[in-house]
Write a protein that holds these residues in place. Structure first.
Motif, mmCIF file in Angstrom:
data_model
loop_
_atom_site.group_PDB
_atom_site.id
_atom_site.type_symbol
_atom_site.label_atom_id
_atom_site.label_comp_id
_atom_site.label_asym_id
_atom_site.label_seq_id
_atom_site.Cartn_x
_atom_site.Cartn_y
_atom_site.Cartn_z
ATOM 1 N N PHE A 100 0.806 -1.218 0.000
ATOM 2 C CA PHE A 100 0.000 0.000 0.000
ATOM 3 C C PHE A 100 0.843 1.275 0.000
ATOM 4 O O PHE A 100 0.294 2.372 -0.057
ATOM 5 C CB PHE A 100 -0.911 0.019 1.232
ATOM 6 N N THR A 101 2.141 1.163 0.094
ATOM 7 C CA THR A 101 3.009 2.337 0.190
ATOM 8 C C THR A 101 4.263 2.179 -0.668
ATOM 9 O O THR A 101 4.700 1.067 -0.951
ATOM 10 C CB THR A 101 3.455 2.590 1.641
ATOM 11 N N ILE A 102 4.834 3.324 -1.056
ATOM 12 C CA ILE A 102 6.128 3.378 -1.727
ATOM 13 C C ILE A 102 6.922 4.513 -1.086
ATOM 14 O O ILE A 102 6.406 5.624 -0.922
ATOM 15 C CB ILE A 102 5.999 3.636 -3.241
ATOM 16 N N THR A 103 8.159 4.230 -0.721
ATOM 17 C CA THR A 103 9.042 5.246 -0.149
ATOM 18 C C THR A 103 10.158 5.542 -1.130
ATOM 19 O O THR A 103 10.781 4.627 -1.672
ATOM 20 C CB THR A 103 9.637 4.766 1.187
ATOM 21 N N ALA A 104 10.400 6.835 -1.368
ATOM 22 C CA ALA A 104 11.447 7.271 -2.296
ATOM 23 C C ALA A 104 12.345 8.291 -1.612
ATOM 24 O O ALA A 104 11.947 8.956 -0.652
ATOM 25 C CB ALA A 104 10.835 7.869 -3.562
ATOM 26 N N SER A 105 13.552 8.420 -2.143
ATOM 27 C CA SER A 105 14.529 9.346 -1.579
ATOM 28 C C SER A 105 15.280 10.037 -2.713
ATOM 29 O O SER A 105 15.355 9.523 -3.835
ATOM 30 C CB SER A 105 15.504 8.602 -0.666
ATOM 31 N N THR A 150 0.018 -3.204 -8.486
ATOM 32 C CA THR A 150 -0.334 -2.160 -9.451
ATOM 33 C C THR A 150 0.925 -1.374 -9.814
ATOM 34 O O THR A 150 1.750 -1.078 -8.951
ATOM 35 C CB THR A 150 -1.386 -1.205 -8.865
ATOM 36 N N THR A 151 1.071 -1.048 -11.090
ATOM 37 C CA THR A 151 2.222 -0.262 -11.542
ATOM 38 C C THR A 151 2.005 1.210 -11.228
ATOM 39 O O THR A 151 0.962 1.775 -11.569
ATOM 40 C CB THR A 151 2.449 -0.434 -13.049
ATOM 41 N N VAL A 179 -0.080 -8.282 -0.891
ATOM 42 C CA VAL A 179 -0.107 -8.187 0.564
ATOM 43 C C VAL A 179 -0.623 -9.487 1.156
ATOM 44 O O VAL A 179 -1.472 -10.159 0.561
ATOM 45 C CB VAL A 179 -0.981 -7.005 1.038
ATOM 46 N N PRO A 180 -0.128 -9.908 2.321
ATOM 47 C CA PRO A 180 -0.624 -11.123 2.951
ATOM 48 C C PRO A 180 -2.058 -10.937 3.413
ATOM 49 O O PRO A 180 -2.462 -9.813 3.755
ATOM 50 C CB PRO A 180 0.316 -11.320 4.141
ATOM 51 N N PRO A 181 -2.840 -12.004 3.377
ATOM 52 C CA PRO A 181 -4.234 -11.867 3.814
ATOM 53 C C PRO A 181 -4.304 -11.584 5.303
ATOM 54 O O PRO A 181 -3.440 -11.998 6.071
ATOM 55 C CB PRO A 181 -4.841 -13.236 3.486
ATOM 56 N N PRO A 182 -5.306 -10.841 5.740
ATOM 57 C CA PRO A 182 -5.498 -10.645 7.166
ATOM 58 C C PRO A 182 -6.009 -11.931 7.806
ATOM 59 O O PRO A 182 -6.270 -12.924 7.115
ATOM 60 C CB PRO A 182 -6.548 -9.543 7.226
ATOM 61 N N SER A 198 -14.982 -23.043 6.254
ATOM 62 C CA SER A 198 -14.771 -22.041 5.189
ATOM 63 C C SER A 198 -14.118 -20.806 5.802
ATOM 64 O O SER A 198 -14.296 -20.514 6.973
ATOM 65 C CB SER A 198 -16.091 -21.666 4.520
ATOM 66 N N TRP A 199 -13.290 -20.152 4.987
ATOM 67 C CA TRP A 199 -12.638 -18.920 5.447
ATOM 68 C C TRP A 199 -12.480 -17.972 4.266
ATOM 69 O O TRP A 199 -12.471 -18.382 3.120
ATOM 70 C CB TRP A 199 -11.291 -19.222 6.108
ATOM 71 N N THR A 200 -12.377 -16.710 4.582
ATOM 72 C CA THR A 200 -12.294 -15.696 3.522
ATOM 73 C C THR A 200 -11.423 -14.541 3.979
ATOM 74 O O THR A 200 -11.219 -14.342 5.170
ATOM 75 C CB THR A 200 -13.695 -15.180 3.149
ATOM 76 N N SER A 201 -10.904 -13.796 3.018
ATOM 77 C CA SER A 201 -10.161 -12.567 3.295
ATOM 78 C C SER A 201 -10.969 -11.394 2.784
ATOM 79 O O SER A 201 -11.642 -11.482 1.767
ATOM 80 C CB SER A 201 -8.795 -12.602 2.612
ATOM 81 N N ALA A 202 -10.865 -10.266 3.498
ATOM 82 C CA ALA A 202 -11.646 -9.102 3.106
ATOM 83 C C ALA A 202 -11.024 -8.332 1.948
ATOM 84 O O ALA A 202 -11.671 -7.496 1.339
ATOM 85 C CB ALA A 202 -11.799 -8.173 4.304
ATOM 86 N N ILE A 203 -9.746 -8.596 1.615
ATOM 87 C CA ILE A 203 -9.061 -7.800 0.593
ATOM 88 C C ILE A 203 -9.230 -8.472 -0.760
ATOM 89 O O ILE A 203 -8.347 -9.150 -1.257
ATOM 90 C CB ILE A 203 -7.574 -7.614 0.940
ATOM 91 N N ARG A 204 -10.384 -8.273 -1.344
ATOM 92 C CA ARG A 204 -10.632 -8.867 -2.661
ATOM 93 C C ARG A 204 -9.722 -8.249 -3.717
ATOM 94 O O ARG A 204 -9.252 -8.927 -4.625
ATOM 95 C CB ARG A 204 -12.094 -8.653 -3.051
ATOM 96 N N ALA A 205 -9.415 -6.909 -3.585
ATOM 97 C CA ALA A 205 -8.568 -6.242 -4.571
ATOM 98 C C ALA A 205 -7.156 -6.791 -4.573
ATOM 99 O O ALA A 205 -6.440 -6.695 -5.546
ATOM 100 C CB ALA A 205 -8.534 -4.738 -4.297
ATOM 101 N N GLY A 206 -6.738 -7.365 -3.456
ATOM 102 C CA GLY A 206 -5.408 -7.938 -3.371
ATOM 103 C C GLY A 206 -5.329 -9.332 -3.953
ATOM 104 O O GLY A 206 -4.269 -9.959 -3.908
#
Length: 219
Positions: A100-105, A150-151, A179-182, A198-206
């Motif tokens: 979810f983040t990118i760090t640049a310098s 995502t690029t 990202v790892p599932p919660p 049954s189990w599911t993750s909330a991050i469908r976009a991931g």
């Protein structure tokens, strides 16, 4: 105004030809009275004075007085202050890439401490729409609220004390990480000889989907 020069301008206010003008530039307010050792003076017949060799993103003040061919000089008039432009940062690189983040310098390239910098991220190489943007007085910044896998294209610039930005420094593009599932939500259906989990993750976009397992013929 440039990164190292500025021109101060004024009107004659009724003074005739042959009037000299004394302009004093300073890094502090009230150049005509502050007594700073670094103050610079310019005497000219023109309605402007040019000052060079200044520091980038520096706040400079100018006072000016009229000196007629005869008679006493006028009082000093304060022309206000302005910042020289900041220098474009150099040597940019990516420090860390996450889901979810990118760090640049980048390098300050001669800008003084306290210079404001802006980091932008976009999924469009033309930056027509920004996905994230952050400003701070640091040469290392992190953009957030990005989408995993995502690029993103990135660019950074310096901003002077008057809010004037430099050209953007192009930074390397990158793909955000998966990202790892919660912690999953578990549910169980229990019968006499079977259990269905049954189990599911909330991050469908991931890229995470519903998973399930069934066990039969159990005691």
């Amino acid at each position: 105004v440039t990164t190292s020069q500025l021109q101060a301008n004024w009107s004659p206010n009724g003074n005739g030809a042959g009037t000299n003008y004394l302009a004093i530039l300073s890094s502090g307010a009230s150049p005509s009275t502050n007594g700073f050792t670094g103050n610079v003076s310019s005497t000219t017949l023109n309605l402007h004075a040019f000052f060079a060799g200044l520091g980038a993103n520096g706040d400079y003040f100018v006072d000016v007085q009229a000196i007629p061919p005869s008679g006493p000089p006028s009082r000093f008039a304060a022309l206000g202050s302005t910042f020289t432009w900041a220098l474009e940062p150099t040597g940019g690189s990516l420090v860390d890439v996450a889901g979810f983040t990118i760090t640049a310098s980048w390098n300050a390239a001669g800008n003084p401490d306290g210079t404001l910098y802006e980091l932008q991220a976009s999924t469009d190489p033309a930056f027509s729409v920004l996905a994230s943007s952050v400003q701070a007085a640091s040469t290392t910044l992190t953009v957030g609220n990005l989408t995993p896998v995502t690029t993103y294209y990135l660019q950074a610039r310096a901003i002077n004390g008057d809010g004037v930005g430099t050209n953007f420094l192009a930074l390397p593009s990158t793909v955000t990480l998966q990202v790892p599932p919660p912690a999953p939500t578990l549910s169980a259906a229990v019968a006499v000889s079977s259990i269905a989990w049954s189990w599911t993750s909330a991050i469908r976009a991931g890229g995470y989907d519903l998973f399930s397992a069934s066990f039969t013929d159990v005691s």
